[in-house]
Write an enzyme that holds these catalytic residues in place. Structure first.
Site, mmCIF file in Angstrom:
data_model
loop_
_atom_site.group_PDB
_atom_site.id
_atom_site.type_symbol
_atom_site.label_atom_id
_atom_site.label_comp_id
_atom_site.label_asym_id
_atom_site.label_seq_id
_atom_site.Cartn_x
_atom_site.Cartn_y
_atom_site.Cartn_z
ATOM 1 N N ALA A 139 46.304 37.025 -19.533
ATOM 2 C CA ALA A 139 45.587 37.721 -18.248
ATOM 3 C C ALA A 139 46.549 37.607 -17.113
ATOM 4 C CB ALA A 139 44.345 37.000 -17.631
ATOM 5 N N THR B 69 50.849 40.299 -16.511
ATOM 6 C CA THR B 69 51.469 41.617 -15.801
ATOM 7 C C THR B 69 51.396 41.145 -14.495
ATOM 8 O OG1 THR B 69 49.068 42.360 -15.277
ATOM 9 C CG2 THR B 69 49.951 43.183 -17.342
ATOM 10 N N ASP C 298 42.550 41.315 -6.058
ATOM 11 C CA ASP C 298 42.792 40.468 -7.226
ATOM 12 C C ASP C 298 43.012 38.862 -6.764
ATOM 13 O OD1 ASP C 298 42.872 42.301 -9.086
ATOM 14 O OD2 ASP C 298 45.301 42.527 -9.021
ATOM 15 N N GLY C 299 43.525 38.628 -5.517
ATOM 16 C CA GLY C 299 43.582 37.411 -5.038
ATOM 17 C C GLY C 299 42.128 36.833 -4.821
#
Length: 253
Positions: free
Chosen positions: A151, A154, A43-44
């Site tokens: 977005a 979470t 994700d990063g």
């Protein structure tokens, strides 16, 4: 028509190995010539890719070669063209941060997930919160506070006990991080159009840093945060596995 794909990867070995194989199999092109950008990592790395390519027309399709992979699709090599042809698109608007430091220098940055303020030292931060020019909280004593997009709801926001927001909702989450006073303040939901200003009280004694998607600014005294609808990040997901479905799933685990 065959899609022109640009591949990029994080520095972890599994991502670099996948990059080599996919380039050999599909023949990658430069990003400014691509119909779609395929990002290999976690994700990063996806957030970094979205920021880096925001001026390009190509959407970004991620395949997980990292840890969590909330913004990524599962990794498969052989059916990539078919998956890209069937992919569903989500459009994300980032937050714009304008942070003024104690030395008077102003820093601006964009955040797809959240903008957070965090104490730099051992003492709790003292924050004053204004929304659309109206003072809403005179003093929040805490480890920090953040404003999150749907977005990003979470991610850090959820870890700080903030709400999960539907991806199409026109709201932002304002969440306290380890609040001491008011101890039971549960944060606030704000319209997407809101301008949030957070002033740091006793900044020299209780220094605070601001962070926009891991880009940090130290010794801030004032931070203004707003949604930036003029900027659109296009991200692709496999059918039935888009952000809306993932956000719903997160609430039942």
């Amino acid at each position: 028509m065959t899609l022109k794909i640009a591949f990029c990867a994080s520095s972890v070995p599994s991502a670099q190995e996948a990059l080599t194989r996919l380039n050999a199999h599909y023949g990658g092109v430069p990003e400014d010539q691509a119909d779609v950008i395929v990002a290999l990592g976690g994700d990063g790395f996806m957030l970094a890719t979205l920021h880096r390519t925001q001026s390009l027309d190509a959407p970004v399709y991620g395949m997980n070669r990292g840890t969590v992979g909330f913004l990524m699709n599962t990794y498969h090599e052989d059916d990539l063209m078919e998956r890209l042809g069937a992919a569903e698109e989500a459009v994300l608007n980032p937050l714009a941060m304008r942070a003024t430091c104690a030395d008077g220098i102003v820093h601006e940055a964009l955040a797809i997930n959240e903008v957070s303020l965090l104490r730099q030292g051992p003492q709790a931060a003292k924050l004053r919160i204004t929304v659309d020019g109206r003072l809403r909280m005179e003093e929040l004593v805490c480890d920090g506070a953040l404003v999150s997009t749907p977005a990003g709801s979470t991610a850090y926001n959820y870890s700080a006990h903030g709400p999960i927001l539907p991806i199409r909702s026109d709201v932002l989450a304002l969440t306290a991080i380890a609040p001491f006073r008011p101890r039971r303040w549960r944060g606030a939901l704000l319209p997407k159009t809101a301008l949030v200003r957070i002033d740091v009280e006793e900044a020299s004694k209780r220094p605070v840093m601001a962070d926009a998607d891991s880009r940090s600014v130290r010794d801030v005294v004032t931070v203004e945060i707003r949604s930036a609808p003029e900027i659109e990040h296009r991200i692709l997901f496999d059918p039935g596995h888009g952000l809306e479905e993932r956000l719903i799933q997160e609430q039942f685990v």
